[in-house]
Design a protein around this motif. Structure first.
Motif, PDB file in Angstrom:
ATOM      1  N   ASP A  41       0.827  -1.202   0.000  1.00 26.23           N
ATOM      2  CA  ASP A  41       0.000   0.000   0.000  1.00 26.23           C
ATOM      3  C   ASP A  41       0.865   1.257   0.000  1.00 26.23           C
ATOM      4  O   ASP A  41       1.862   1.345   0.719  1.00 26.23           O
ATOM      5  N   ALA A  42       0.460   2.228  -0.802  1.00 27.84           N
ATOM      6  CA  ALA A  42       1.174   3.508  -0.888  1.00 27.84           C
ATOM      7  C   ALA A  42       0.151   4.617  -1.132  1.00 27.84           C
ATOM      8  O   ALA A  42      -1.006   4.349  -1.477  1.00 27.84           O
ATOM      9  N   ALA A  43       0.586   5.849  -0.926  1.00 26.47           N
ATOM     10  CA  ALA A  43      -0.315   6.990  -1.122  1.00 26.47           C
ATOM     11  C   ALA A  43       0.460   8.179  -1.663  1.00 26.47           C
ATOM     12  O   ALA A  43       1.638   8.365  -1.347  1.00 26.47           O
ATOM     13  N   THR A  44      -0.210   8.963  -2.464  1.00 25.49           N
ATOM     14  CA  THR A  44       0.396  10.125  -3.120  1.00 25.49           C
ATOM     15  C   THR A  44      -0.546  11.316  -3.002  1.00 25.49           C
ATOM     16  O   THR A  44      -1.767  11.145  -2.997  1.00 25.49           O
ATOM     17  N   LEU A  45       0.036  12.507  -2.909  1.00 24.64           N
ATOM     18  CA  LEU A  45      -0.783  13.713  -2.795  1.00 24.64           C
ATOM     19  C   LEU A  45      -0.457  14.693  -3.920  1.00 24.64           C
ATOM     20  O   LEU A  45       0.689  15.131  -4.064  1.00 24.64           O
ATOM     21  N   LEU A  46      -1.460  15.009  -4.726  1.00 20.31           N
ATOM     22  CA  LEU A  46      -1.334  16.003  -5.783  1.00 20.31           C
ATOM     23  C   LEU A  46      -1.779  17.338  -5.201  1.00 20.31           C
ATOM     24  O   LEU A  46      -2.973  17.626  -5.120  1.00 20.31           O
ATOM     25  N   LEU A  47      -0.823  18.131  -4.769  1.00 20.99           N
ATOM     26  CA  LEU A  47      -1.116  19.412  -4.136  1.00 20.99           C
ATOM     27  C   LEU A  47      -1.281  20.483  -5.206  1.00 20.99           C
ATOM     28  O   LEU A  47      -0.379  20.678  -6.029  1.00 20.99           O
ATOM     29  N   LEU A  48      -2.403  21.177  -5.189  1.00 20.16           N
ATOM     30  CA  LEU A  48      -2.722  22.145  -6.235  1.00 20.16           C
ATOM     31  C   LEU A  48      -2.684  23.580  -5.722  1.00 20.16           C
ATOM     32  O   LEU A  48      -3.196  23.876  -4.641  1.00 20.16           O
ATOM     33  N   ASP A  49      -2.094  24.456  -6.522  1.00 21.63           N
ATOM     34  CA  ASP A  49      -2.074  25.891  -6.249  1.00 21.63           C
ATOM     35  C   ASP A  49      -2.975  26.551  -7.296  1.00 21.63           C
ATOM     36  O   ASP A  49      -2.676  26.533  -8.480  1.00 21.63           O
ATOM     37  N   GLY A  77       4.900  11.364  -2.497  1.00 17.02           N
ATOM     38  CA  GLY A  77       4.174  10.177  -2.037  1.00 17.02           C
ATOM     39  C   GLY A  77       5.123   9.049  -1.697  1.00 17.02           C
ATOM     40  O   GLY A  77       6.336   9.153  -1.890  1.00 17.02           O
ATOM     41  N   GLY A  78       4.560   7.965  -1.186  1.00 11.89           N
ATOM     42  CA  GLY A  78       5.384   6.823  -0.828  1.00 11.89           C
ATOM     43  C   GLY A  78       4.588   5.747  -0.121  1.00 11.89           C
ATOM     44  O   GLY A  78       3.360   5.809  -0.021  1.00 11.89           O
ATOM     45  N   ALA A  91      -8.549   3.460   5.441  1.00 10.74           N
ATOM     46  CA  ALA A  91      -8.719   4.680   4.649  1.00 10.74           C
ATOM     47  C   ALA A  91      -7.995   5.843   5.317  1.00 10.74           C
ATOM     48  O   ALA A  91      -7.296   6.629   4.655  1.00 10.74           O
ATOM     49  N   HIS A  92      -8.146   5.958   6.638  1.00 11.08           N
ATOM     50  CA  HIS A  92      -7.477   7.015   7.394  1.00 11.08           C
ATOM     51  C   HIS A  92      -5.958   6.906   7.254  1.00 11.08           C
ATOM     52  O   HIS A  92      -5.269   7.908   7.015  1.00 11.08           O
ATOM     53  N   SER A  93      -5.438   5.685   7.379  1.00  7.96           N
ATOM     54  CA  SER A  93      -3.981   5.503   7.328  1.00  7.96           C
ATOM     55  C   SER A  93      -3.419   5.850   5.962  1.00  7.96           C
ATOM     56  O   SER A  93      -2.298   6.368   5.851  1.00  7.96           O
ATOM     57  N   LEU A  94      -4.167   5.609   4.891  1.00  4.18           N
ATOM     58  CA  LEU A  94      -3.705   5.972   3.547  1.00  4.18           C
ATOM     59  C   LEU A  94      -3.657   7.489   3.382  1.00  4.18           C
ATOM     60  O   LEU A  94      -2.712   8.035   2.810  1.00  4.18           O
ATOM     61  N   ALA A  95      -4.662   8.181   3.912  1.00  2.00           N
ATOM     62  CA  ALA A  95      -4.671   9.644   3.850  1.00  2.00           C
ATOM     63  C   ALA A  95      -3.532  10.224   4.681  1.00  2.00           C
ATOM     64  O   ALA A  95      -2.862  11.175   4.256  1.00  2.00           O
ATOM     65  N   ILE A  96      -3.299   9.654   5.848  1.00  2.01           N
ATOM     66  CA  ILE A  96      -2.182  10.089   6.695  1.00  2.01           C
ATOM     67  C   ILE A  96      -0.861   9.866   5.970  1.00  2.01           C
ATOM     68  O   ILE A  96       0.042  10.712   6.002  1.00  2.01           O
ATOM     69  N   ALA A  97      -0.730   8.724   5.297  1.00  2.69           N
ATOM     70  CA  ALA A  97       0.504   8.426   4.567  1.00  2.69           C
ATOM     71  C   ALA A  97       0.766   9.478   3.493  1.00  2.69           C
ATOM     72  O   ALA A  97       1.902   9.922   3.301  1.00  2.69           O
ATOM     73  N   ALA A  98      -0.291   9.885   2.784  1.00  2.00           N
ATOM     74  CA  ALA A  98      -0.135  10.905   1.745  1.00  2.00           C
ATOM     75  C   ALA A  98       0.330  12.225   2.347  1.00  2.00           C
ATOM     76  O   ALA A  98       1.238  12.882   1.826  1.00  2.00           O
ATOM     77  N   ARG A 127       1.822  12.660   5.309  1.00  2.00           N
ATOM     78  CA  ARG A 127       3.146  12.477   5.910  1.00  2.00           C
ATOM     79  C   ARG A 127       4.241  12.523   4.846  1.00  2.00           C
ATOM     80  O   ARG A 127       5.285  13.169   5.036  1.00  2.00           O
ATOM     81  N   GLU A 128       4.014  11.830   3.728  1.00  2.00           N
ATOM     82  CA  GLU A 128       5.010  11.810   2.661  1.00  2.00           C
ATOM     83  C   GLU A 128       5.203  13.210   2.067  1.00  2.00           C
ATOM     84  O   GLU A 128       6.323  13.599   1.732  1.00  2.00           O
ATOM     85  N   LEU A 129       4.108  13.951   1.937  1.00  2.00           N
ATOM     86  CA  LEU A 129       4.227  15.337   1.462  1.00  2.00           C
ATOM     87  C   LEU A 129       5.156  16.120   2.379  1.00  2.00           C
ATOM     88  O   LEU A 129       6.045  16.850   1.912  1.00  2.00           O
TER      89      LEU A 129
END
Length: 199
Positions: A5-13, A41-42, A78-85, A87-89
């Motif tokens: 399992d991994a998670a990534t965050l696409l941060l938008l400006d 992500g990671g 679900a919570h842990s995946l969001a936290i991972a995203a 945290r990795e950010l």
């Protein structure tokens, strides 16, 4: 090899004329996709489910995350995946998904894609891609800086990406993000999720 399992965050400006997404170049030391531009992500850590947050994930996002999953997938997963995203950010860019730099604010995250690394790769991940607008959490963008994980951090125009070296999966996710923004610039929590796998 079972995907991890991994998670990534696409941060938008969206303060710019056209929305831009944060990307950086992976280190040459990485065994998996070195020297290419990706979103922060990671891998999900086993302790991520215990990390407290300032707010909960939107229920529409939780419901979407739980689709096409095994019976053991829970709200905690679900919570842990969001936290991972989040945290990795923070680890890769020093940006914190909160207005005070303390507990993560998960309420503005949207879930827009899931991708499973095909068979035959030296690493396999089941990655969930989240996105949000940095102004929604009043994020301090002045703290942005390169890390050992990601360098050459930059805001990339979603509508007209620069001539950067993207992995195929990153290009596909970016294209999906572009279409989603064209349909609704607010990216509601119910935005369509893209699923990519080797099946």
């Amino acid at each position: 090899m079972k995907p991890k399992d991994a998670a990534t965050l696409l941060l938008l400006d969206r303060d710019k004329e056209r929305p831009a997404v944060l990307m950086g170049k992976r280190s040459s030391r990485h065994a998996f996709m070195p020297n290419v531009f990706v979103f922060p992500g990671g891998r999900k850590d086993s302790s991520d489910w215990r990390v407290k947050s300032d707010t909960r994930l939107n229920e529409a996002v939780v419901s979407k995350l739980m689709e096409r999953t095994h019976s053991r997938f829970s709200h905690a997963t679900a919570h842990s995946l969001a936290i991972a995203a989040a945290r990795e950010l923070h680890e890769e860019t020093s940006l914190h998904l909160s207005k005070n730099g303390e507990l993560f604010d998960l309420s503005h995250l949207r879930y827009i894609a899931r991708a499973i690394t095909p068979l035959g790769q030296n690493r396999r991940y089941d990655t969930r891609f989240f996105t949000c607008f940095c102004d929604e959490v009043e994020m301090d963008l002045s703290t942005l800086k390169d890390s050992n994980e990601l360098t050459e951090l930059q805001w990339v125009d979603v509508q007209s990406p620069q001539n950067l070296d993207f992995p195929d999966i990153t290009a596909r996710i970016l294209n999906h993000l572009r279409h989603s923004l064209n349909e609704d610039r607010t990216l509601p929590h119910t935005t369509k999720t893209l699923h990519i796998s080797n099946k």
